[in-house]
Scaffold this active site. Structure first.
Site, mmCIF file in Angstrom:
data_model
loop_
_atom_site.group_PDB
_atom_site.id
_atom_site.type_symbol
_atom_site.label_atom_id
_atom_site.label_comp_id
_atom_site.label_asym_id
_atom_site.label_seq_id
_atom_site.Cartn_x
_atom_site.Cartn_y
_atom_site.Cartn_z
ATOM 1 N N ASP A 64 -6.230 -7.031 4.168
ATOM 2 C CA ASP A 64 -7.709 -6.399 3.581
ATOM 3 C C ASP A 64 -8.284 -7.540 3.002
ATOM 4 O OD1 ASP A 64 -8.953 -4.150 2.713
ATOM 5 O OD2 ASP A 64 -8.234 -4.503 0.569
ATOM 6 N N TYR B 87 0.710 -1.241 0.040
ATOM 7 C CA TYR B 87 -0.057 -0.210 0.063
ATOM 8 C C TYR B 87 0.934 1.356 0.092
ATOM 9 C CZ TYR B 87 -4.719 -1.915 0.886
ATOM 10 O OH TYR B 87 -5.864 -2.488 0.820
ATOM 11 N N LYS C 293 3.228 -15.212 1.956
ATOM 12 C CA LYS C 293 3.273 -15.896 0.703
ATOM 13 C C LYS C 293 4.686 -16.321 0.370
ATOM 14 C CE LYS C 293 1.641 -17.513 -3.288
ATOM 15 N NZ LYS C 293 0.710 -18.765 -3.350
ATOM 16 N N ASP D 291 -12.053 -8.998 4.583
ATOM 17 C CA ASP D 291 -13.280 -9.139 3.938
ATOM 18 C C ASP D 291 -14.121 -10.673 3.706
ATOM 19 O OD1 ASP D 291 -13.329 -6.413 3.306
ATOM 20 O OD2 ASP D 291 -14.315 -6.712 1.197
ATOM 21 N N ASP E 252 -3.218 -18.057 0.053
ATOM 22 C CA ASP E 252 -4.286 -18.799 -0.944
ATOM 23 C C ASP E 252 -4.759 -19.835 -0.192
ATOM 24 O OD1 ASP E 252 -1.598 -20.076 -0.875
ATOM 25 O OD2 ASP E 252 -1.664 -20.682 -3.142
HETATM 26 C C1 IPM Z 1 -10.365 -0.902 4.344
HETATM 27 C C2 IPM Z 1 -10.622 -0.528 3.110
HETATM 28 C C3 IPM Z 1 -9.451 0.338 2.665
HETATM 29 C C4 IPM Z 1 -8.311 -0.325 2.482
HETATM 30 C C5 IPM Z 1 -9.804 1.156 1.354
HETATM 31 C C6 IPM Z 1 -10.768 2.282 1.414
HETATM 32 C C7 IPM Z 1 -8.248 2.212 1.086
HETATM 33 O O1 IPM Z 1 -10.884 -1.440 1.921
HETATM 34 O O2 IPM Z 1 -10.508 -0.305 5.202
HETATM 35 O O3 IPM Z 1 -10.443 -2.210 4.412
HETATM 36 O O4 IPM Z 1 -7.929 -1.009 1.448
HETATM 37 O O5 IPM Z 1 -7.524 -0.386 3.600
HETATM 38 MN MN MN Z 2 -11.090 -3.524 2.722
#
Ligand code: IPM
Ligand code: MN
Length: 357
Positions: free
Chosen positions: A245, A143, A189, A249, A221
Site C-alpha cells: 500500500d 489488514y 522487514k 503510493d 525502509d
Molecule cells: C488502496 C487504498 C485502500 C487500501 C484503502 C482505501 C482501504 O489505500 O487501494 O491502496 O489501503 O488498500
Molecule cells: Mn493505498
C-alpha cells in the site's frame, strides 16, 4: 460474432462516479469498433452504499459481482463517513469486497509516460524509462489479521501470513517476472519481524522453480529510499499488503501524478480493476479529476480479465497519444501542456483516439 461481457460497475464516492463514467465512455468507444458488447451492472459500495442501505458492502453487491465477467471500480470514502464505527466505514466495504472476491494479487504498474518525465517531482533523468510492477498481496497481512482490538489504554493489530498465502502471491510475482525483465525484488522487514522472515523463506522456496528469475530481497525502509534514489533498478517488486500500500503510493509519484496509475486485482475468480488513488473528496464534483488511472484500469481489465488484447492496446495507445498531443488535466498541467482539460474532455479525447487507433 460479437463478444458479450457483463461488467460490474462500482462508482463509489467522491470523484468515483466522474472517473468511472469516463472509463465507460472509452469502453463503449472501443466496443463499437471491436465488435464487443458490454452490459454494465451497477452496484453499491462504500459511502454510497451506506447512504442507500446502511452498510458499506451490501449482500446484493457480494452476490452481484459473481455474475460479472469483471468489475470496474472507482473509489470510496469521504469525511461524511469517517466518524462511523470502523466496521461500518466505506474502507471496510472495500476490504470486505476484496476478501469476498478472493482477489489476493494486486498488480500496480508504475510506469512513466515519456511525455510526462517533467511532471514528476524527481529529476527527469531519474524517472525516465521507469517501468515497475508492484505485486501487492491484498487479502492478508495486518489488514485482516486477527485478533485486532482498540481499547482506551491500548490497541493492537496482527500481522499474519499463512504458507499458502505467501506461496500463491509469490508464484504470481515470479510468473509476471518471467514475462518481463526477469528481475524480482521481494520487500519485507525480515530484520525485525518473524512474519517477514517467514515470507522471505517461502519466496526463496518458490524461486527454485524459476531459475531464470534473478531474485533479491530488500528491507522495506531501504526499498522506500531506493524507489526515490534510483527507481530504474526495479522490475517486479513483490510485497505484503501494508508495505505494498505504502510503496505503491510512493511509486506513483515517479509518474508525476497518482491520478495516472491503474491496478488489477486478480485471484480466485472475477477480477477487480481500480485506480490506485482514493476518492479525493476535496475535488469531487468539480470536473477536474484525472480519469486516466481509471481508463487505464479498464484497459487492464480488457487485457487480464477478458483477453481482449487489441481493445486494451487501443486504450493504452490512446492515452499515450492524448498526452503526447499535450492534453492535460490540472494535476499534470504544469509541464508541456497544450490544453488543460476537464475530466469529461479528457475522457472524450481518449475515447475518440481509442476508436480511431
Ligand atoms: C488502496 C487504498 C485502500 C487500501 C484503502 C482505501 C482501504 O489505500 O487501494 O491502496 O489501503 O488498500
Ligand atoms: Mn493505498
Amino acid at each position: 460474432m460479437s463478444q458479450n461481457y457483463t461488467i460490474g460497475v462500482i462508482k463509489g464516492d467522491g470523484i468515483g462516479p466522474e472517473i468511472v463514467d469516463e472509463a465507460i465512455k472509452v469502453l463503449d468507444a472501443v466496443a463499437a469498433v471491436e465488435d464487443i458488447n458490454f452490459t454494465y451492472k451497477e452496484m453499491l459500495l462504500g459511502g454510497a452504499a451506506i447512504d442507500a442501505t446502511g452498510v458499506p458492502l451490501p449482500e446484493e453487491t457480494i452476490q452481484g459481482v459473481k455474475q460479472c465477467d469483471a468489475v470496474l471500480f472507482g473509489a470510496i470514502g469521504g469525511p461524511k463517513w469517517d466518524t462511523l464505527e470502523r466496521h461500518l466505514r466505506p474502507e471496510s466495504g472495500l476490504l470486505g469486497l476484496r476478501k469476498a472476491m478472493g482477489t489476493f494479487a494486486n498488480l500496480r504498474p508504475a510506469t512513466v509516460y515519456e511525455e510526462l518525465v517533467n511532471a514528476s517531482t524527481l529529476k527527469p533523468e531519474v524517472v525516465k524509462g521507469v517501468d515497475i510492477m508492484v505485486v501487492r498481496e491484498l487479502t492478508g497481512g495486518i489488514y485482516f489479521g486477527q485478533p485486532r482490538e482498540q481499547h482506551d489504554d491500548r490497541a493492537f493489530n496482527t500481522m499474519i501470513y499463512t504458507r499458502e498465502e505467501v506461496l500463491r502471491i509469490a508464484k504470481v510475482a515470479f510468473e509476471i517476472a518471467m514475462k518481463r525483465d526477469k528481475r524480482l525484488c521481494s520487500v519485507d522487514k525480515a530484520n525485525v519481524l518473524e512474519v517477514s522472515q517467514f515470507w522471505r523463506d517461502i519466496v526463496e522456496e518458490v524461486a527454485v522453480g524459476y531459475p531464470e528469475v534473478v531474485l533479491s530481497h530488500m528491507y522495506v525502509d531501504n526499498a522506500a529510499m531506493q524507489l526515490i534514489r534510483d527507481p530504474g533498478q526495479f522490475d517486479v517488486m513483490l510485497t505484503g499488503n501494508i508495505f505494498g500500500d505504502i510503496l505503491s503510493d510512493a511509486a506513483s509519484m515517479l509518474s508525476g501524478s497518482i491520478g495516472l496509475l491503474p491496478s488489477a486485482s486478480t485471484g480466485e475468480g472475477v477480477g477487480l480493476f481500480e485506480p490506485i488513488h482514493g476518492s479525493a473528496p476535496d475535488i469531487a464534483g468539480q470536473g477536474i479529476a484525472n480519469p486516466i488511472a481509471t481508463i487505464a484500469s479498464a484497459a487492464m481489465m480488457l487485457r487480464y480479465a477478458l483477453g481482449e488484447t487489441r481493445a486494451a492496446d487501443r486504450i493504452e495507445s490512446a492515452i499515450k497519444r492524448t498526452l503526447h498531443e499535450g492534453y492535460r488535466t490540472g494535476d499534470i498541467g504544469a509541464y508541456d501542456a497544450k490544453e488543460i482539460c476537464t475530466t469529461d474532455e479528457m475522457g472524450g479525447i481518449i475515447a475518440d483516439y481509442a476508436s480511431q487507433a
